[in-house]
Design a protein around this motif. Structure first.
Motif, PDB file in Angstrom:
ATOM      1  N   PHE A  58       0.822  -1.212   0.000  1.00 47.63           N
ATOM      2  CA  PHE A  58       0.000   0.000   0.000  1.00 47.63           C
ATOM      3  C   PHE A  58       0.858   1.265   0.000  1.00 47.63           C
ATOM      4  N   ARG A  88      -3.805  -8.769   5.166  1.00 47.76           N
ATOM      5  CA  ARG A  88      -3.708  -7.906   6.337  1.00 47.76           C
ATOM      6  C   ARG A  88      -5.060  -7.436   6.831  1.00 47.76           C
ATOM      7  N   THR A  89      -5.065  -6.978   8.061  1.00 47.31           N
ATOM      8  CA  THR A  89      -6.199  -6.195   8.558  1.00 47.31           C
ATOM      9  C   THR A  89      -5.701  -4.776   8.771  1.00 47.31           C
ATOM     10  N   PHE A  90      -6.612  -3.882   9.086  1.00 54.72           N
ATOM     11  CA  PHE A  90      -6.251  -2.479   9.211  1.00 54.72           C
ATOM     12  C   PHE A  90      -6.468  -1.966  10.636  1.00 54.72           C
ATOM     13  N   THR A  94     -11.695  -1.713   8.348  1.00 54.98           N
ATOM     14  CA  THR A  94     -11.943  -1.502   6.928  1.00 54.98           C
ATOM     15  C   THR A  94     -12.755  -2.670   6.399  1.00 54.98           C
ATOM     16  N   LEU A  95     -14.059  -2.444   6.308  1.00 55.78           N
ATOM     17  CA  LEU A  95     -14.969  -3.486   5.847  1.00 55.78           C
ATOM     18  C   LEU A  95     -15.940  -2.887   4.839  1.00 55.78           C
ATOM     19  N   PHE A  96     -16.787  -3.749   4.274  1.00 52.10           N
ATOM     20  CA  PHE A  96     -17.830  -3.263   3.372  1.00 52.10           C
ATOM     21  C   PHE A  96     -19.064  -2.972   4.213  1.00 52.10           C
ATOM     22  N   LYS A  97     -19.237  -1.717   4.542  1.00 56.28           N
ATOM     23  CA  LYS A  97     -20.240  -1.333   5.541  1.00 56.28           C
ATOM     24  C   LYS A  97     -21.671  -1.552   5.075  1.00 56.28           C
ATOM     25  N   ASP A  98     -21.917  -1.441   3.784  1.00 54.28           N
ATOM     26  CA  ASP A  98     -23.292  -1.587   3.280  1.00 54.28           C
ATOM     27  C   ASP A  98     -23.651  -3.032   2.974  1.00 54.28           C
ATOM     28  N   LEU A  99     -22.660  -3.912   3.026  1.00 52.55           N
ATOM     29  CA  LEU A  99     -22.938  -5.316   2.742  1.00 52.55           C
ATOM     30  C   LEU A  99     -23.171  -6.069   4.050  1.00 52.55           C
ATOM     31  N   LEU A 107     -16.827 -12.285  -0.194  1.00 52.85           N
ATOM     32  CA  LEU A 107     -15.886 -11.659  -1.129  1.00 52.85           C
ATOM     33  C   LEU A 107     -14.489 -12.258  -0.970  1.00 52.85           C
ATOM     34  N   GLY A 108     -14.161 -12.662   0.247  1.00 56.13           N
ATOM     35  CA  GLY A 108     -12.898 -13.354   0.454  1.00 56.13           C
ATOM     36  C   GLY A 108     -12.949 -14.777  -0.083  1.00 56.13           C
ATOM     37  N   GLU A 162     -13.212  -8.606  10.549  1.00 52.46           N
ATOM     38  CA  GLU A 162     -12.096  -8.273   9.665  1.00 52.46           C
ATOM     39  C   GLU A 162     -11.099  -9.428   9.605  1.00 52.46           C
ATOM     40  N   VAL A 165     -12.785 -12.255   7.484  1.00 53.61           N
ATOM     41  CA  VAL A 165     -12.729 -11.957   6.050  1.00 53.61           C
ATOM     42  C   VAL A 165     -11.333 -12.259   5.512  1.00 53.61           C
ATOM     43  N   SER A 166     -10.314 -11.903   6.293  1.00 55.97           N
ATOM     44  CA  SER A 166      -8.940 -12.157   5.859  1.00 55.97           C
ATOM     45  C   SER A 166      -8.647 -13.654   5.819  1.00 55.97           C
TER      46      SER A 166
END
Ligand code: ATP
Ligand code: MG
Lengths: 252, 328
Positions: A58, A88-90, A94-99, A107-108, A162, A165-166
């Motif tokens: 990044f 990584r996580t943040f 950091t996620l998809f808030k509307d999903l 998605l992963g 998070e 998802v990772s």
């Protein structure tokens, strides 16, 4: 540690990063052993997150090399590195808030199965990917939230999501940036247990402010201070290091 | 399944419509459906991916011009010409998208607008080839494989368009709910997270841009064949704006909302006398009303009604997770 990179899965060699006049990382070198739990310590602004950003692509290196399994990955874009298993996580969730929670994990899972390029079949009908995503949520005890939009679940659950998802990507190296930041005592323990229960084959690098947490989890430690590595080694050794005690433990 | 059934039911109702309306309205409905589909395609870019475009009329018009010129200048078969027009549009989109989607927000809006204006300028200035302001008249429609169906008949042309539009809607819906469609929502929510999950975010944006352009291109062909003419109006930035506002007014990300709004706005426009200047005003007015009164657009109406009904129930223990959009 000294024999170049014998059992290392990840090596960072002489990496420097400037932000304008600020030297955020100053010729940092360290190795992460395969299967280890590697802690990164350092006061605020020490360059820990920047180090993660360099490892995951990044932030690009202005000097130095990042290697994964001995391959130079310094020039690869973040998504290429993720596909190689560097996930990584943040520090700031950091996620998809509307999903929904499930869709986040999905998605992963889709990437892991190679189904992410499918453009005409309903994602909801991809039972293999759904099962995988569910499994990941179950593992972290988040499956009861599956159909909730992420916005509606608690901060603590978001932090755990998070990680879920990772994990859905089946990483080789999991990099966690302050996974317990802002969590309650109970939630922190849940996350510690979660990290403890990760498969031994998975290499985990963890940035953590809470010394108690780090000493419990990490077998190796690297300590940063003003962008420099001031200590590196086995956790017991680093704990006793007089420089670390003075610079880091003293200031905390 | 449920979605596809709904599309089928809507298709059957629309197919029966000409029995109940005048020929004039059959013509209007043909065009209304075309603009509905165009707006629905744009929703994949705007609502799903979160990228604004004020230039997608360029792809609508390019396809129309491509086909019209191929037919009138080189007497190409209208079926082949349609393929050529769509191909041209998609190629231009493929070339332009990688540059454009590096930008976001206002910068992307202006860059797509500028691009649309360049194409419009080309069509109006290159008079010898494109006919300039006069456009390209005398475009012949394709001959249908079933000889008893005469495409010159307004009802037959309506069915012809409806067929392609239903196919388009079906494919858009499929695409939107596929892993790729989900990934576009992911890009809208968090590019950073998408990158960290291994998605090539740039390529996903290009995909959304090009798919929206391709849908616009098919609509451009249907519109050109309907009018048997194509002119600079098909490339006008006001058409782009109308489509973008259709998405906003319909409810971004809902797909059906933009379709309804795209069709509805077209009909409203035709019912206003002395069009042009007033139309932009009306459009602006409708936009403001939507933003103030109905922030989620038309698509939020069913959700609102449902919530109202729920809130009047004695116990308030209902959790309304029924989202804004996401479902066709
Ligand atoms: N993108 C950036 N642009 C400019 N400066 C930056 C940027 N990212 C980080 N910095 C600066 O670099 C230094 C190191 O930041 P970094 O976030 O890596 O620290 P950290 O060790 O993660 O701190 P914390 O414990 O507060 O998270 C800080 O002084 C920070 O302000
Ligand atoms: Mg940090």
């Amino acid at each position: 540690m000294f024999d170049a990179n014998g059992g290392s899965i990840l090596t960072v060699s002489d990496v420097s990063v400037h932000f304008g006049g600020l030297l955020a990382l100053d010729r940092v070198t360290f190795n992460v052993a395969r299967g280890s739990r590697h802690g990164i310590l350092g006061p605020n602004g020490a360059g820990k997150t920047t180090l993660f950003n360099v490892i995951t692509g990044f932030v690009s290196t202005q000097a130095g090399i990042v290697r994964l399994n001995r391959n130079d990955i310094s020039a690869l874009s973040p998504h290429r590195r993720a596909r190689l298993g560097l996930v990584r996580t943040f520090q700031i969730t950091t996620l998809f808030k509307d999903l929904t929670v499930l869709e986040n994990a999905l998605l992963g899972a889709l990437v892991r199965l190679g189904h992410h390029r499918n453009a005409l079949r309903a994602a909801r009908d991809d039972s293999q990917a759904i099962a995988l995503a569910y499994e990941q949520l179950e593992q972290l005890h988040l499956d009861h939230l599956a159909d909730m939009p992420v916005q509606q679940v608690s901060y603590g659950e978001q932090r755990q999501l998070e990680i879920a998802v990772s994990l859905a990507l089946d990483p080789q190296v999991l990099l966690l940036d302050e996974p317990t930041a802002g969590l309650s005592h109970a939630e922190t323990h849940a996350v510690i247990d979660l990290i403890r229960n990760l498969p031994q084959s998975l290499t985990v690098v963890i940035i953590e402010h809470d010394l108690e947490v780090v000493f419990q989890l990490a077998d190796h430690l690297t300590v940063l201070h003003y962008g420099r590595r001031i200590a590196d080694g086995l956790t017991q050794e680093v704990r006793e290091d007089p420089v670390v005690r003075e610079v880091y433990l003293g200031t905390d | 399944m449920r979605r596809e059934l709904l599309i089928l039911i809507a298709a059957v109702i629309l197919a029966l419509l000409p029995r109940f309306i005048s020929t004039y309205w059959v013509g209007l409905m043909t065009q209304a459906l075309i603009f509905g589909a165009f707006a629905m395609g744009l929703d994949l870019l705007v609502g799903y991916t979160g990228l604004l475009s004020l230039g997608h009329a360029a792809f609508f018009g390019l396809a129309g011009y491509g086909a019209a010129l191929a037919i009138t200048r080189w007497s190409l078969d209208p079926w082949l010409a349609a393929g050529l027009g769509i191909g041209l549009s998609v190629l231009v989109a493929l070339a332009y998208a990688p540059l454009a989607v590096r930008l976001g927000g206002l910068a992307l809006l202006t860059v797509t607008l500028a691009f649309g204006q360049v194409v419009w300028g080309l069509a109006t200035r290159w008079t010898t080839f494109t006919g300039g302001e006069n456009g390209v008249p005398g475009v012949s429609r394709p001959v249908l494989p079933i000889s008893s169906l005469d495409i010159a008949d307004p009802i037959i042309y309506y069915w012809f368009s409806l067929f392609w539009i239903v196919l388009l809607v079906f494919l858009i819906s499929r695409f939107a709910h596929s892993p790729v469609g989900l990934s576009l929502l992911g890009v809208r929510d968090s590019e950073t997270r998408m990158l960290a999950l291994g998605y090539n975010v740039h390529r996903r944006k290009v995909t959304a841009f090009v798919v929206a352009a391709a849908v616009g291109a098919v609509c451009g062909i249907l519109s050109t064949y309907f009018n048997k003419f194509v002119g600079p109006g098909s490339l006008d930035w006001r058409l782009s704006a109308q489509m973008l506002l259709s998405v906003v007014i319909g409810g971004p990300g809902s797909l059906w909302g933009p379709f309804v709004a795209g069709s509805g706005l077209f009909i409203i426009r035709t019912q206003l006398v002395g069009e042009t200047q007033r139309w932009v005003m009306v459009l602006g007015f409708l936009y403001i009303i939507t933003v103030l009164v109905l922030p989620g657009g038309l698509a939020s109406i069913p959700v609102r009604i449902r919530n109202r009904r729920i809130s009047t129930l004695p116990s308030g223990t209902f959790d309304s997770t029924g989202g804004e959009g996401g479902d066709v």
